[in-house]
Design a protein around this motif. Structure first.
Motif, mmCIF file in Angstrom:
data_model
loop_
_atom_site.group_PDB
_atom_site.id
_atom_site.type_symbol
_atom_site.label_atom_id
_atom_site.label_comp_id
_atom_site.label_asym_id
_atom_site.label_seq_id
_atom_site.Cartn_x
_atom_site.Cartn_y
_atom_site.Cartn_z
ATOM 1 N N LYS A 2 0.845 -1.178 0.000
ATOM 2 C CA LYS A 2 0.000 0.000 0.000
ATOM 3 C C LYS A 2 0.885 1.234 0.000
ATOM 4 C CE LYS A 2 -4.070 1.823 2.226
ATOM 5 N NZ LYS A 2 -5.045 1.607 3.277
ATOM 6 N N ARG A 4 0.891 5.325 0.351
ATOM 7 C CA ARG A 4 0.099 6.467 0.820
ATOM 8 C C ARG A 4 0.889 7.745 0.665
ATOM 9 N NH1 ARG A 4 -1.438 4.447 6.607
ATOM 10 N NH2 ARG A 4 -2.185 2.443 5.937
ATOM 11 N N ARG A 6 0.385 11.929 1.530
ATOM 12 C CA ARG A 6 -0.424 12.967 2.173
ATOM 13 C C ARG A 6 0.313 14.293 2.079
ATOM 14 N NH1 ARG A 6 -1.898 9.585 7.588
ATOM 15 N NH2 ARG A 6 -3.174 8.042 6.524
ATOM 16 N N ARG A 11 -4.738 13.665 -0.468
ATOM 17 C CA ARG A 11 -4.453 12.334 0.064
ATOM 18 C C ARG A 11 -4.639 11.311 -1.050
ATOM 19 N NH1 ARG A 11 -4.245 12.641 5.625
ATOM 20 N NH2 ARG A 11 -5.265 14.440 6.519
ATOM 21 N N SER A 13 -4.105 7.029 -1.748
ATOM 22 C CA SER A 13 -3.812 5.705 -1.207
ATOM 23 C C SER A 13 -4.012 4.684 -2.317
ATOM 24 C CB SER A 13 -4.737 5.406 -0.034
ATOM 25 O OG SER A 13 -4.441 4.155 0.513
ATOM 26 N N ARG A 15 -3.361 0.558 -3.523
ATOM 27 C CA ARG A 15 -2.983 -0.821 -3.222
ATOM 28 C C ARG A 15 -2.388 -1.400 -4.492
ATOM 29 N NH1 ARG A 15 -4.642 -3.209 1.416
ATOM 30 N NH2 ARG A 15 -6.137 -2.031 2.627
ATOM 31 N N GLU A 62 5.584 -1.308 8.047
ATOM 32 C CA GLU A 62 5.919 -0.113 7.277
ATOM 33 C C GLU A 62 7.334 -0.240 6.729
ATOM 34 O OE1 GLU A 62 4.433 4.281 7.807
ATOM 35 O OE2 GLU A 62 5.853 3.707 9.372
ATOM 36 N N HIS A 65 8.830 5.330 5.389
ATOM 37 C CA HIS A 65 8.038 6.462 5.887
ATOM 38 C C HIS A 65 8.914 7.700 5.796
ATOM 39 C CE1 HIS A 65 4.780 8.359 8.082
ATOM 40 N NE2 HIS A 65 5.723 9.076 8.647
ATOM 41 N N SER A 75 4.375 6.956 2.660
ATOM 42 C CA SER A 75 4.663 5.710 3.365
ATOM 43 C C SER A 75 4.290 4.532 2.481
ATOM 44 C CB SER A 75 3.919 5.633 4.689
ATOM 45 O OG SER A 75 2.537 5.538 4.482
#
Length: 78
Positions: A2, A4, A6, A11, A13, A15, A62, A65, A75
């Protein structure tokens, strides 16, 4: 996997299939390092088994990040 992103009110996201990510890294991410690309192609199945096992046992691990100085976050998780 995933991904992400921001940045303020923005935002995103996504997959992504793990196999697709490994193929993309081997094909486009290692253009300068032919030896690493060859290694990834040769051992792709073994790497996939290791990543799938890690995903089962460490859900949400994770991998990356990053927070920039202006507050943008990126991330990558399993």
């Amino acid at each position: 996997m995933k991904l992400r992103v921001r940045a303020g009110k923005f935002r995103l996201s996504l997959r992504l299939p793990t196999g697709l990510c490994l193929r993309a890294i081997a094909k486009w991410g290692c253009k300068e390092d032919a030896e690493l690309a060859a290694f990834l192609r040769a051992h792709r199945a073994k790497i996939m088994r290791i990543v799938k096992e890690a995903r089962r046992t460490h859900r949400g691990l994770e991998l990356l990040h990053v927070v920039s100085a202006d507050g943008e976050e990126v991330s990558i998780t399993l």
